[in-house]
Design a protein around this motif. Structure first.
Motif, PDB file in Angstrom:
ATOM      1  N   ARG A 119       0.838  -1.213   0.000  1.00  0.00           N
ATOM      2  CA  ARG A 119       0.000   0.000   0.000  1.00  0.00           C
ATOM      3  C   ARG A 119       0.870   1.259   0.000  1.00  0.00           C
ATOM      4  NH1 ARG A 119      -1.985   3.411   3.570  1.00  0.00           N
ATOM      5  NH2 ARG A 119      -1.544   2.338   5.501  1.00  0.00           N
ATOM      6  N   LEU A 120       1.911   1.291   0.838  1.00  0.00           N
ATOM      7  CA  LEU A 120       2.764   2.479   0.912  1.00  0.00           C
ATOM      8  C   LEU A 120       3.639   2.635  -0.329  1.00  0.00           C
ATOM      9  CD1 LEU A 120       3.774   2.700   4.677  1.00  0.00           C
ATOM     10  CD2 LEU A 120       1.979   3.931   3.433  1.00  0.00           C
ATOM     11  N   ARG A 121       3.998   1.528  -0.981  1.00  0.00           N
ATOM     12  CA  ARG A 121       4.727   1.627  -2.260  1.00  0.00           C
ATOM     13  C   ARG A 121       3.886   2.392  -3.281  1.00  0.00           C
ATOM     14  NH1 ARG A 121       6.197  -3.725  -1.245  1.00  0.00           N
ATOM     15  NH2 ARG A 121       8.410  -3.891  -0.844  1.00  0.00           N
ATOM     16  N   ALA A 122       2.628   1.982  -3.402  1.00  0.00           N
ATOM     17  CA  ALA A 122       1.729   2.607  -4.380  1.00  0.00           C
ATOM     18  C   ALA A 122       1.438   4.060  -4.011  1.00  0.00           C
ATOM     19  CB  ALA A 122       0.430   1.810  -4.486  1.00  0.00           C
ATOM     20  N   LEU A 123       1.105   4.307  -2.750  1.00  0.00           N
ATOM     21  CA  LEU A 123       0.807   5.677  -2.310  1.00  0.00           C
ATOM     22  C   LEU A 123       2.031   6.577  -2.459  1.00  0.00           C
ATOM     23  CD1 LEU A 123      -1.287   5.000   0.927  1.00  0.00           C
ATOM     24  CD2 LEU A 123      -2.124   5.950  -1.241  1.00  0.00           C
ATOM     25  N   GLY A 124       3.195   6.060  -2.114  1.00  0.00           N
ATOM     26  CA  GLY A 124       4.423   6.841  -2.207  1.00  0.00           C
ATOM     27  C   GLY A 124       4.757   7.223  -3.640  1.00  0.00           C
ATOM     28  N   LYS A 125       4.630   6.281  -4.563  1.00  0.00           N
ATOM     29  CA  LYS A 125       4.900   6.587  -5.974  1.00  0.00           C
ATOM     30  C   LYS A 125       3.972   7.691  -6.470  1.00  0.00           C
ATOM     31  CE  LYS A 125       6.930   2.423  -7.886  1.00  0.00           C
ATOM     32  NZ  LYS A 125       6.762   1.348  -8.870  1.00  0.00           N
ATOM     33  N   ARG A 126       2.696   7.591  -6.095  1.00  0.00           N
ATOM     34  CA  ARG A 126       1.721   8.602  -6.513  1.00  0.00           C
ATOM     35  C   ARG A 126       2.047   9.961  -5.889  1.00  0.00           C
ATOM     36  NH1 ARG A 126      -2.501   5.238  -6.441  1.00  0.00           N
ATOM     37  NH2 ARG A 126      -2.985   5.592  -4.261  1.00  0.00           N
ATOM     38  N   ARG A 127       2.382   9.956  -4.604  1.00  0.00           N
ATOM     39  CA  ARG A 127       2.683  11.206  -3.893  1.00  0.00           C
ATOM     40  C   ARG A 127       3.944  11.869  -4.450  1.00  0.00           C
ATOM     41  NH1 ARG A 127       0.157  14.733  -0.296  1.00  0.00           N
ATOM     42  NH2 ARG A 127       1.765  15.787   0.891  1.00  0.00           N
ATOM     43  N   ALA A 128       4.959  11.089  -4.764  1.00  0.00           N
ATOM     44  CA  ALA A 128       6.229  11.633  -5.255  1.00  0.00           C
ATOM     45  C   ALA A 128       6.050  12.382  -6.576  1.00  0.00           C
ATOM     46  CB  ALA A 128       7.251  10.510  -5.418  1.00  0.00           C
ATOM     47  N   LYS A 129       5.052  12.010  -7.356  1.00  0.00           N
ATOM     48  CA  LYS A 129       4.815  12.685  -8.646  1.00  0.00           C
ATOM     49  C   LYS A 129       4.453  14.157  -8.471  1.00  0.00           C
ATOM     50  CE  LYS A 129       3.609   8.559 -11.203  1.00  0.00           C
ATOM     51  NZ  LYS A 129       2.567   7.795 -11.850  1.00  0.00           N
ATOM     52  N   LYS A 130       4.014  14.540  -7.280  1.00  0.00           N
ATOM     53  CA  LYS A 130       3.705  15.950  -7.010  1.00  0.00           C
ATOM     54  C   LYS A 130       4.962  16.805  -6.916  1.00  0.00           C
ATOM     55  CE  LYS A 130       0.601  17.094  -4.158  1.00  0.00           C
ATOM     56  NZ  LYS A 130      -0.257  17.370  -3.016  1.00  0.00           N
ATOM     57  N   PHE A 131       6.106  16.160  -6.674  1.00  0.00           N
ATOM     58  CA  PHE A 131       7.336  16.890  -6.386  1.00  0.00           C
ATOM     59  C   PHE A 131       8.337  16.806  -7.532  1.00  0.00           C
ATOM     60  CE2 PHE A 131       5.480  15.605  -2.325  1.00  0.00           C
ATOM     61  CZ  PHE A 131       5.328  16.851  -1.734  1.00  0.00           C
ATOM     62  N   THR A 132       7.888  17.169  -8.717  1.00  0.00           N
ATOM     63  CA  THR A 132       8.793  17.198  -9.868  1.00  0.00           C
ATOM     64  C   THR A 132       9.396  18.594  -9.996  1.00  0.00           C
ATOM     65  OG1 THR A 132       7.091  17.892 -11.423  1.00  0.00           O
ATOM     66  CG2 THR A 132       7.351  15.501 -11.085  1.00  0.00           C
ATOM     67  N   TRP A 133      10.509  18.684 -10.723  1.00  0.00           N
ATOM     68  CA  TRP A 133      11.118  19.993 -10.976  1.00  0.00           C
ATOM     69  C   TRP A 133      10.173  20.858 -11.798  1.00  0.00           C
ATOM     70  CZ3 TRP A 133      14.419  21.333  -7.674  1.00  0.00           C
ATOM     71  CH2 TRP A 133      15.322  20.429  -7.138  1.00  0.00           C
ATOM     72  N   GLU A 134       9.397  20.237 -12.678  1.00  0.00           N
ATOM     73  CA  GLU A 134       8.433  21.001 -13.486  1.00  0.00           C
ATOM     74  C   GLU A 134       7.377  21.639 -12.600  1.00  0.00           C
ATOM     75  OE1 GLU A 134       9.348  17.819 -14.144  1.00  0.00           O
ATOM     76  OE2 GLU A 134      10.545  18.158 -15.948  1.00  0.00           O
ATOM     77  N   ASN A 135       6.866  20.871 -11.627  1.00  0.00           N
ATOM     78  CA  ASN A 135       5.873  21.426 -10.701  1.00  0.00           C
ATOM     79  C   ASN A 135       6.475  22.536  -9.843  1.00  0.00           C
ATOM     80  OD1 ASN A 135       3.926  19.695 -11.654  1.00  0.00           O
ATOM     81  ND2 ASN A 135       4.020  18.293  -9.918  1.00  0.00           N
ATOM     82  N   ALA A 136       7.720  22.349  -9.404  1.00  0.00           N
ATOM     83  CA  ALA A 136       8.383  23.383  -8.601  1.00  0.00           C
ATOM     84  C   ALA A 136       8.528  24.665  -9.414  1.00  0.00           C
ATOM     85  CB  ALA A 136       9.745  22.886  -8.124  1.00  0.00           C
ATOM     86  N   ALA A 137       8.920  24.528 -10.678  1.00  0.00           N
ATOM     87  CA  ALA A 137       9.066  25.708 -11.542  1.00  0.00           C
ATOM     88  C   ALA A 137       7.722  26.391 -11.762  1.00  0.00           C
ATOM     89  CB  ALA A 137       9.691  25.300 -12.876  1.00  0.00           C
ATOM     90  N   ALA A 138       6.675  25.610 -11.994  1.00  0.00           N
ATOM     91  CA  ALA A 138       5.341  26.183 -12.223  1.00  0.00           C
ATOM     92  C   ALA A 138       4.847  26.923 -10.987  1.00  0.00           C
ATOM     93  CB  ALA A 138       4.358  25.083 -12.619  1.00  0.00           C
TER      94      ALA A 138
END
Length: 150
Positions: A119-138
């Protein structure tokens, strides 16, 4: 829990002598491997192959190692203080970093539950997608635009 090994990676730093003393006094010292500094590629390989990533930091500005572990699909046990709870949300187990018992309980709860790991593998992968360099730049650009308008 008998077949697991603790790997401590990273260069020697603040209070490192205390860590060395604790390891040498531990009845589990033979299962603790201190490997020192590792390259970025080696770090990612270690995290990818780990059963879990424990990061009980007392002070953390952002927590990039936790995001890296989640992105790699490694379940995380981390601190309930600093920026870390906000970073992980419900995608990791958070513990009091000043309590050895709390850290041990968090780690044991993952090692003894394949379902929680999954469960935490799946949730973690999904959560990590929020923290991309593209999102930080936006997000940074949004702030600049708001400032420029006012």
């Amino acid at each position: 829990l008998q077949n697991h090994q603790l790997i401590l990676a990273g260069k020697r730093g603040w209070k490192y002598d205390e860590v060395l003393r604790s390891v040498s006094r531990s009845r589990f010292g033979h299962r603790i491997k201190m490997i020192g500094y590792v390259s970025h590629a080696d770090k990612l390989q270690l995290i990818r192959n780990a059963k879990l990533f424990a990061f009980p930091s007392l002070w953390e500005g952002f927590g990039l190692p936790v995001v890296e572990a989640m992105a790699l699909g490694t379940p995380v046990v981390t601190s309930s203080v600093s920026s870390l709870p906000e970073i992980v949300g419900r995608s990791a187990i958070t513990v009091n970093p000043e309590s050895v018992q709390a850290i041990a309980k968090g780690i044991a709860s993952l090692l003894t539950s394949p379902a929680r790991q999954k469960r935490l593998r799946a949730l973690g992968k999904r959560r990590a997608k929020k923290f991309t360099w593209e999102n930080a730049a936006a997000e940074t650009m949004k702030i600049y635009m708001q400032i420029a308008i006012h």
